[in-house]
Design a protein around this motif. Structure first.
Motif, PDB file in Angstrom:
ATOM      1  N   ASN A 247      14.825  -1.408   3.346  1.00 53.92           N
ATOM      2  CA  ASN A 247      14.788  -1.020   4.610  1.00 53.92           C
ATOM      3  C   ASN A 247      13.544  -1.459   5.366  1.00 53.92           C
ATOM      4  OD1 ASN A 247      17.223   0.627   4.043  1.00 53.92           O
ATOM      5  ND2 ASN A 247      15.918   2.061   3.043  1.00 53.92           N
ATOM      6  N   TYR A 248      13.568  -1.550   6.666  1.00 55.58           N
ATOM      7  CA  TYR A 248      12.266  -1.992   7.418  1.00 55.58           C
ATOM      8  C   TYR A 248      12.283  -1.105   8.796  1.00 55.58           C
ATOM      9  CZ  TYR A 248      15.331  -4.864  10.406  1.00 55.58           C
ATOM     10  OH  TYR A 248      16.165  -5.400  10.957  1.00 55.58           O
ATOM     11  N   GLY A 249      11.166  -0.928   9.130  1.00 55.13           N
ATOM     12  CA  GLY A 249      11.031  -0.311  10.496  1.00 55.13           C
ATOM     13  C   GLY A 249       9.967  -0.994  11.468  1.00 55.13           C
TER      14      GLY A 249
ATOM     15  N   THR B 179       0.950  -1.047   0.221  1.00 58.40           N
ATOM     16  CA  THR B 179       0.025  -0.100   0.076  1.00 58.40           C
ATOM     17  C   THR B 179       0.940   1.329  -0.077  1.00 58.40           C
ATOM     18  OG1 THR B 179      -1.856  -1.083   1.419  1.00 58.40           O
ATOM     19  CG2 THR B 179      -1.944   1.179   1.215  1.00 58.40           C
ATOM     20  N   LYS B 180       0.580   2.124  -0.765  1.00 56.68           N
ATOM     21  CA  LYS B 180       1.160   3.419  -0.857  1.00 56.68           C
ATOM     22  C   LYS B 180       2.759   3.187  -0.945  1.00 56.68           C
ATOM     23  CE  LYS B 180      -2.546   5.892   1.666  1.00 56.68           C
ATOM     24  NZ  LYS B 180      -2.808   7.102   1.758  1.00 56.68           N
ATOM     25  N   SER B 181       3.067   2.783  -1.974  1.00 51.85           N
ATOM     26  CA  SER B 181       4.391   2.298  -2.296  1.00 51.85           C
ATOM     27  C   SER B 181       5.487   1.702  -1.145  1.00 51.85           C
ATOM     28  CB  SER B 181       5.423   3.351  -2.659  1.00 51.85           C
ATOM     29  OG  SER B 181       5.404   4.720  -1.834  1.00 51.85           O
TER      30      SER B 181
ATOM     31  N   PRO C  25       2.966   4.799   8.041  1.00 50.39           N
ATOM     32  CA  PRO C  25       3.979   5.461   8.002  1.00 50.39           C
ATOM     33  C   PRO C  25       5.168   5.158   6.996  1.00 50.39           C
ATOM     34  CG  PRO C  25       3.942   3.923   9.526  1.00 50.39           C
ATOM     35  CD  PRO C  25       2.749   3.780   8.971  1.00 50.39           C
ATOM     36  N   LYS C  26       5.947   5.987   6.672  1.00 51.05           N
ATOM     37  CA  LYS C  26       7.232   5.735   5.910  1.00 51.05           C
ATOM     38  C   LYS C  26       8.326   4.963   6.950  1.00 51.05           C
ATOM     39  CE  LYS C  26       7.053   6.701   1.911  1.00 51.05           C
ATOM     40  NZ  LYS C  26       6.306   5.861   1.180  1.00 51.05           N
ATOM     41  N   GLU C  27       9.178   4.324   6.271  1.00 47.63           N
ATOM     42  CA  GLU C  27      10.008   3.515   7.157  1.00 47.63           C
ATOM     43  C   GLU C  27      10.876   4.494   8.068  1.00 47.63           C
ATOM     44  OE1 GLU C  27      14.309   2.847   7.872  1.00 47.63           O
ATOM     45  OE2 GLU C  27      13.565   3.858   5.901  1.00 47.63           O
ATOM     46  N   ASN C  28      11.055   5.713   7.589  1.00 43.87           N
ATOM     47  CA  ASN C  28      11.978   6.600   8.242  1.00 43.87           C
ATOM     48  C   ASN C  28      11.502   7.190   9.306  1.00 43.87           C
ATOM     49  OD1 ASN C  28      10.681   8.452   6.678  1.00 43.87           O
ATOM     50  ND2 ASN C  28      12.319   9.470   6.049  1.00 43.87           N
ATOM     51  N   MET C  29      10.073   6.902   9.615  1.00 43.36           N
ATOM     52  CA  MET C  29       9.184   7.594  10.820  1.00 43.36           C
ATOM     53  C   MET C  29       8.972   6.478  11.826  1.00 43.36           C
ATOM     54  SD  MET C  29       6.129   9.027   8.093  1.00 43.36           S
ATOM     55  CE  MET C  29       5.284   9.937   9.307  1.00 43.36           C
ATOM     56  N   CYS C  30       9.483   5.185  11.853  1.00 44.26           N
ATOM     57  CA  CYS C  30       9.428   4.389  12.811  1.00 44.26           C
ATOM     58  C   CYS C  30      10.371   4.420  13.850  1.00 44.26           C
ATOM     59  CB  CYS C  30       9.735   2.957  11.959  1.00 44.26           C
ATOM     60  SG  CYS C  30       8.530   2.540  10.856  1.00 44.26           S
TER      61      CYS C  30
ATOM     62  N   ILE D  28       4.536  -2.705  10.906  1.00 43.63           N
ATOM     63  CA  ILE D  28       5.932  -3.170  10.367  1.00 43.63           C
ATOM     64  C   ILE D  28       5.940  -2.444   8.825  1.00 43.63           C
ATOM     65  CG2 ILE D  28       7.904  -4.909   9.798  1.00 43.63           C
ATOM     66  CD1 ILE D  28       6.409  -6.651  11.884  1.00 43.63           C
ATOM     67  N   VAL D  29       6.852  -1.665   8.451  1.00 42.96           N
ATOM     68  CA  VAL D  29       6.948  -1.085   7.307  1.00 42.96           C
ATOM     69  C   VAL D  29       8.367  -1.604   6.497  1.00 42.96           C
ATOM     70  CG1 VAL D  29       7.131   0.926   5.777  1.00 42.96           C
ATOM     71  CG2 VAL D  29       6.090   0.998   8.063  1.00 42.96           C
TER      72      VAL D  29
END
Length: 144
Positions: free
Chosen positions: A51-53, A22-24, A66-71, A35-36
């Protein structure tokens, strides 16, 4: 391999673990955690990163995708050579079968313990992840 084939393999392997695209990005969601997983292309060469978060929902109730960098906790898939050295993923060097095995293996190694036993299990398996965890999340989880 082309980017679309890499994305296809990522989707197939991550869906086996309960992720949805969803959403790239690829998302796994339960009552407590998001989990992203995102694919990142290097600005400098043909390298790419997976990358994961982990985002703790109680700390971010307003975030749905959320985007991975927001995790709260972040990491990266790795692959190793025959000498156990970490090597980069490269578009042209990827073999679909090998890439699929790496994604399946890393997904099970990283995500299954968290999905089945929670974040504390992740820190037991990878104590260095504490250094990649936000202070807010460490305080919430009671880890230091």
């Amino acid at each position: 391999m082309e980017k679309r084939e890499i994305k296809k393999i990522l989707k197939q392997e991550l869906e086996k673990l309960g992720f949805r695209y969803t959403k790239s990005a690829y998302y796994y969601m339960d009552q407590e955690l998001i989990i992203v997983v995102e694919l990142q292309h290097s600005n400098y060469d043909e390298t790419f990163f997976i990358n994961y978060g982990f985002l703790i929902k109680a700390l971010h109730p307003e975030l749905k995708y959320p985007k991975e960098n927001m995790c709260d906790i972040r990491g990266r898939f790795i692959q190793k050579d025959s000498f156990d050295n970490i090597i980069d993923f490269r578009w042209n060097d990827c073999n679909p079968e090998k890439f699929s095995k790496i994604i399946a293996s890393e997904g099970k190694r990283i995500f299954l313990p968290v999905i089945e036993d929670g974040l504390n299990r992740y820190f037991e398996l990878d104590p260095s992840a504490i250094a990649r965890t936000t202070k807010k999340a460490r305080d919430y989880l009671g880890i230091y």
